[in-house]
Design an enzyme around this catalytic site. Sequence first.
Site, PDB file in Angstrom:
ATOM      1  N   ASP A 157      60.904  21.863 -35.631  1.00 10.41           N
ATOM      2  CA  ASP A 157      60.282  22.357 -36.855  1.00 10.41           C
ATOM      3  C   ASP A 157      58.834  21.894 -36.955  1.00 10.41           C
ATOM      4  OD1 ASP A 157      62.489  23.845 -37.747  1.00 10.41           O
ATOM      5  OD2 ASP A 157      63.471  22.048 -38.516  1.00 10.41           O
ATOM      6  N   LYS A 161      65.467  24.307 -30.642  1.00 11.13           N
ATOM      7  CA  LYS A 161      65.507  25.473 -31.529  1.00 11.13           C
ATOM      8  C   LYS A 161      64.093  25.841 -31.971  1.00 11.13           C
ATOM      9  CE  LYS A 161      66.995  25.391 -35.974  1.00 11.13           C
ATOM     10  NZ  LYS A 161      66.020  26.105 -36.811  1.00 11.13           N
ATOM     11  N   ASP A 165      65.609  31.109 -32.836  1.00 18.71           N
ATOM     12  CA  ASP A 165      66.224  31.278 -34.162  1.00 18.71           C
ATOM     13  C   ASP A 165      65.357  32.196 -35.023  1.00 18.71           C
ATOM     14  OD1 ASP A 165      67.647  30.856 -36.532  1.00 18.71           O
ATOM     15  OD2 ASP A 165      66.717  28.915 -36.922  1.00 18.71           O
ATOM     16  N   LYS A 180      66.661  35.188 -36.330  1.00 17.02           N
ATOM     17  CA  LYS A 180      67.576  35.874 -37.271  1.00 17.02           C
ATOM     18  C   LYS A 180      67.196  37.333 -37.485  1.00 17.02           C
ATOM     19  CE  LYS A 180      68.660  31.648 -39.898  1.00 17.02           C
ATOM     20  NZ  LYS A 180      67.598  30.714 -39.439  1.00 17.02           N
ATOM     21  N   TYR A 181      67.295  38.128 -36.422  1.00 23.61           N
ATOM     22  CA  TYR A 181      66.945  39.549 -36.527  1.00 23.61           C
ATOM     23  C   TYR A 181      67.839  40.291 -37.526  1.00 23.61           C
ATOM     24  CZ  TYR A 181      64.525  38.710 -32.052  1.00 23.61           C
ATOM     25  OH  TYR A 181      63.725  38.234 -31.052  1.00 23.61           O
ATOM     26  N   ASP A 220      67.511  44.390 -38.828  1.00 20.66           N
ATOM     27  CA  ASP A 220      66.709  45.614 -38.900  1.00 20.66           C
ATOM     28  C   ASP A 220      67.602  46.771 -38.476  1.00 20.66           C
ATOM     29  OD1 ASP A 220      64.417  47.422 -38.796  1.00 20.66           O
ATOM     30  OD2 ASP A 220      63.168  45.636 -38.520  1.00 20.66           O
ATOM     31  N   PRO A 244      69.493  49.291 -35.960  1.00 21.19           N
ATOM     32  CA  PRO A 244      70.104  48.899 -34.690  1.00 21.19           C
ATOM     33  C   PRO A 244      69.151  48.933 -33.498  1.00 21.19           C
ATOM     34  CG  PRO A 244      71.661  50.204 -35.945  1.00 21.19           C
ATOM     35  CD  PRO A 244      70.371  50.218 -36.727  1.00 21.19           C
ATOM     36  N   THR A 259      65.890  48.755 -33.295  1.00 25.89           N
ATOM     37  CA  THR A 259      64.834  47.739 -33.358  1.00 25.89           C
ATOM     38  C   THR A 259      65.375  46.356 -32.989  1.00 25.89           C
ATOM     39  OG1 THR A 259      63.661  49.005 -35.019  1.00 25.89           O
ATOM     40  CG2 THR A 259      63.121  46.675 -34.899  1.00 25.89           C
ATOM     41  N   THR A 314      73.376  29.221 -45.897  1.00 30.31           N
ATOM     42  CA  THR A 314      73.931  28.139 -46.732  1.00 30.31           C
ATOM     43  C   THR A 314      73.112  27.933 -47.999  1.00 30.31           C
ATOM     44  OG1 THR A 314      72.753  26.581 -45.354  1.00 30.31           O
ATOM     45  CG2 THR A 314      75.094  26.870 -44.905  1.00 30.31           C
ATOM     46  N   ARG A 355      74.355  14.797 -39.815  1.00 25.47           N
ATOM     47  CA  ARG A 355      73.649  13.533 -39.988  1.00 25.47           C
ATOM     48  C   ARG A 355      74.428  12.394 -39.346  1.00 25.47           C
ATOM     49  NH1 ARG A 355      70.101  16.193 -40.478  1.00 25.47           N
ATOM     50  NH2 ARG A 355      68.470  16.329 -42.044  1.00 25.47           N
ATOM     51  N   GLN A 396      69.471  17.687 -46.988  1.00 20.97           N
ATOM     52  CA  GLN A 396      70.750  18.334 -46.669  1.00 20.97           C
ATOM     53  C   GLN A 396      71.806  17.852 -47.657  1.00 20.97           C
ATOM     54  OE1 GLN A 396      71.094  20.697 -44.604  1.00 20.97           O
ATOM     55  NE2 GLN A 396      69.757  20.437 -42.804  1.00 20.97           N
ATOM     56  N   GLY A 452      67.496  17.943 -36.456  1.00 21.97           N
ATOM     57  CA  GLY A 452      66.047  17.826 -36.488  1.00 21.97           C
ATOM     58  C   GLY A 452      65.595  16.427 -36.846  1.00 21.97           C
ATOM     59  N   ARG A 453      65.447  16.182 -38.152  1.00 22.87           N
ATOM     60  CA  ARG A 453      64.835  14.932 -38.614  1.00 22.87           C
ATOM     61  C   ARG A 453      65.519  13.638 -38.180  1.00 22.87           C
ATOM     62  NH1 ARG A 453      64.279  17.428 -44.432  1.00 22.87           N
ATOM     63  NH2 ARG A 453      66.081  18.483 -43.520  1.00 22.87           N
TER      64      ARG A 453
HETATM   65  O1  C5P Z   1      65.967  18.146 -39.941  1.00 21.97           O
HETATM   66  P1  C5P Z   1      67.319  18.764 -40.018  1.00 21.97           P
HETATM   67  O2  C5P Z   1      68.332  18.134 -39.091  1.00 21.97           O
HETATM   68  O3  C5P Z   1      67.832  18.894 -41.424  1.00 21.97           O
HETATM   69  O4  C5P Z   1      67.073  20.237 -39.459  1.00 21.97           O
HETATM   70  C1  C5P Z   1      68.072  21.203 -39.475  1.00 21.97           C
HETATM   71  C2  C5P Z   1      67.569  22.494 -38.923  1.00 21.97           C
HETATM   72  O5  C5P Z   1      68.597  23.452 -39.085  1.00 21.97           O
HETATM   73  C3  C5P Z   1      66.327  23.064 -39.609  1.00 21.97           C
HETATM   74  O6  C5P Z   1      65.600  23.809 -38.637  1.00 21.97           O
HETATM   75  C4  C5P Z   1      66.909  23.977 -40.646  1.00 21.97           C
HETATM   76  O7  C5P Z   1      66.067  25.042 -40.992  1.00 21.97           O
HETATM   77  C5  C5P Z   1      68.140  24.527 -39.914  1.00 21.97           C
HETATM   78  N1  C5P Z   1      69.215  25.000 -40.782  1.00 21.97           N
HETATM   79  C6  C5P Z   1      69.806  24.203 -41.752  1.00 21.97           C
HETATM   80  N2  C5P Z   1      70.808  24.687 -42.526  1.00 21.97           N
HETATM   81  C7  C5P Z   1      71.223  25.932 -42.349  1.00 21.97           C
HETATM   82  C8  C5P Z   1      70.655  26.752 -41.377  1.00 21.97           C
HETATM   83  C9  C5P Z   1      69.628  26.245 -40.602  1.00 21.97           C
HETATM   84  O8  C5P Z   1      69.438  23.055 -41.902  1.00 21.97           O
HETATM   85  N3  C5P Z   1      72.212  26.369 -43.051  1.00 21.97           N
END
Ligand code: C5P
Length: 239
Positions: free
Chosen positions: A15, A37, A64, A66-67, A69, A71, A73, A126, A187, A196, A216-217
């Site tokens: 990210d 990702k 990622d 997320k298309y 549109d 079919p 395209t 979500t 986590r 989250q 991610g984080r």
């Molecule tokens: O930093 P963190 O672990 O929260 O990053 C989670 C990644 O997953 C981010 O790129 C976030 O946009 C993505 N994501 C999410 N929840 C979702 C769908 C995607 O956290 N439901």
Amino acid sequence: MTRDEARNKIIFALDVNEFSDVEKWASLIADRVGMFKVGKQLYTACGPVVVRMIQKYGGEVFLDLKYHDIPNTVAMASLEAARLGVKLFNLHALGGYEMMTTTVEALDREFRGAERPKVLAVTILTSSNEETLRAVGIDRPVPEMVVRLAQLAKRAGIDGVVASPQETPLIREACGKEFLIVTPGVRPAFASADDQKRIMTPASAVAAGADYLVIGRPISAASDPVQAAEAIVEEIMAA
Ligand code: C5P
């Protein structure tokens, strides 16, 4: 589970929005995680060259975007994603059955039995709740829609879904064990929840049936990201 199997389950969420950050992360952890990702922010800022940069460091890519549109395209965009050599990419199941089958057929024609990227469907984001759905005219509970869209995607030949850890058991039951489930909101025991809300540890997400974890984080904000990635591998191995 072996160390490599555990490592391959980790998808690091890149990210960021600059080449220098991509280079930094790819060089630092390409051999510590299974995939990177690349989402809309990074792809819009830097384009397909980012995918090649990650690949240059030996990393695999989950595109990622997320298309959603018409079919044709989505099928044409998907072929371009496949030609970039990404391992996973996704589309919205709400785009419908024909959008999904047209895409899978286009990929199968292009690859003719050779290994092609796996296609994932997003069911209900979500960030949406029952009220969000009602406002767009969908009068059903979220879990029911998630399962319904996952089953529709499976029937259309899609390889799996992106889902919250809480949805994983439902989808696993409805779609079987070959269907891929990729879950964010993970986590590890040592990390903070950040923004989250419904989180699970890597071990419990894998135990609940997830094939891949988007993280991610907990890695990017760690004081020692390499060590954080290794600690997550250990947690997954303990699952
Ligand atoms: O930093 P963190 O672990 O929260 O990053 C989670 C990644 O997953 C981010 O790129 C976030 O946009 C993505 N994501 C999410 N929840 C979702 C769908 C995607 O956290 N439901």
